[in-house]
Design a protein around this motif. Structure first.
Motif, PDB file in Angstrom:
ATOM      1  N   UNK A 172      42.558  29.012  44.859  1.00  0.00           N
ATOM      2  CA  UNK A 172      41.570  30.035  44.513  1.00  0.00           C
ATOM      3  C   UNK A 172      42.021  30.797  43.279  1.00  0.00           C
ATOM      4  N   UNK A 173      41.143  30.844  42.270  1.00  0.00           N
ATOM      5  CA  UNK A 173      41.394  31.629  41.066  1.00  0.00           C
ATOM      6  C   UNK A 173      40.700  32.982  41.195  1.00  0.00           C
ATOM      7  N   UNK A 174      41.435  34.049  40.921  1.00  0.00           N
ATOM      8  CA  UNK A 174      40.876  35.404  40.989  1.00  0.00           C
ATOM      9  C   UNK A 174      40.895  36.029  39.599  1.00  0.00           C
ATOM     10  N   UNK A 175      39.725  36.462  39.133  1.00  0.00           N
ATOM     11  CA  UNK A 175      39.594  37.046  37.798  1.00  0.00           C
ATOM     12  C   UNK A 175      39.064  38.472  37.920  1.00  0.00           C
ATOM     13  N   UNK A 176      39.687  39.377  37.183  1.00  0.00           N
ATOM     14  CA  UNK A 176      39.226  40.768  37.176  1.00  0.00           C
ATOM     15  C   UNK A 176      39.477  41.374  35.808  1.00  0.00           C
ATOM     16  N   UNK A 177      38.712  42.415  35.491  1.00  0.00           N
ATOM     17  CA  UNK A 177      38.934  43.168  34.274  1.00  0.00           C
ATOM     18  C   UNK A 177      40.036  44.192  34.485  1.00  0.00           C
TER      19      UNK A 177
END
Length: 239
Positions: A172-177
């Motif tokens: 699982x890839x998690x992307x956030x600003x």
């Protein structure tokens, strides 16, 4: 993938998102959580099993894998931000970004993939969470070394997901600003609540999701990858 009863290992667990990962994993009923850091004495989370781990050092990674051979959930959270550009930045710091986010993450995955296969048994091969960024999808003047390293880590994530399909390991890839952690302390901008970020990521893992975009910035940036560069980077168009 179920958090309850899992055995997790979190890299970079001494501060920021790493601490939140460890705390929430314990709250959700993980049977054991290894909290790792280069300086293990800086980890002070009640209930965690503390291990030394420098993800850029293959011997350190191998020692951690030997000590944590029961892991079913690997959280690649350790990171660094040097705020260097590519053309004029310090080459050593640019290399450090890539050594940490790309090669360091790869070191850990290579060491723990066989463990996840073994502990998952016939039902599945556990799970890996890679903590990435909205900057995986675009470049930002003043932090282009970080953007390049996170873009490489995103590609790495997609690659190992394909390679680990045969052992049924969820990646699982998690992307956030911008998230309200030590790394972003010097920026007076709106920031995400780290506790809510981690909760959403763990929910995504339990839903077997391959990728989670945690805010509007990440969603816009991901969509921008499909655009012509002149749309996403209008300031770079030379007339």
């Amino acid at each position: 993938m179920h958090i309850m009863g899992s055995v997790a290992l979190v890299t970079g667990a001494n501060r920021g998102l790493g601490r939140h990962f460890v705390a929430q994993l314990l709250d959700r009923g993980a049977s054991k959580v290894y909290a790792t850091a280069r300086n293990p004495q800086t980890v002070d989370i009640p209930g965690a099993h503390v291990l030394p781990l420098d993800i850029t050092d293959e011997q350190s990674v191998a020692a951690a894998a030997a000590a944590a051979a029961d892991v079913t959930l690997l959280v690649n959270n350790a990171g660094i931000a040097t705020f260097e550009n590519l053309v004029t930045g310090d080459p050593a710091k640019i290399r450090l970004e890539m050594e940490t986010h790309f090669f360091g993450t790869l070191n850990v995955i290579r060491a723990f993939a066989p463990i996840l296969k073994a502990t998952g048994g016939g039902a599945g091969g556990g799970a890996i969470i890679n903590m990435l960024s909205a900057l995986s999808f675009f470049s930002y003047d003043g932090a282009n070394a970080y953007s390049a390293a996170k873009a490489a880590a995103w590609s790495l994530t997609n690659g190992v997901r394909v390679e680990l399909l045969g052992q049924r390991t969820l990646v699982t890839a998690a992307h956030a600003g911008s998230i309200d952690t030590d790394m972003m302390a010097g920026f007076d901008i709106p920031k995400l609540d780290p506790a809510k970020v981690i909760s959403a990521i763990l929910d995504a893992v339990e839903e077997n999701r391959l990728e989670v975009l945690l805010d509007a910035d990440s969603s816009r940036a991901k969509a921008g990858v499909a655009e012509d560069p002149s749309v996403f980077y209008p300031q770079t168009v030379i007339s």
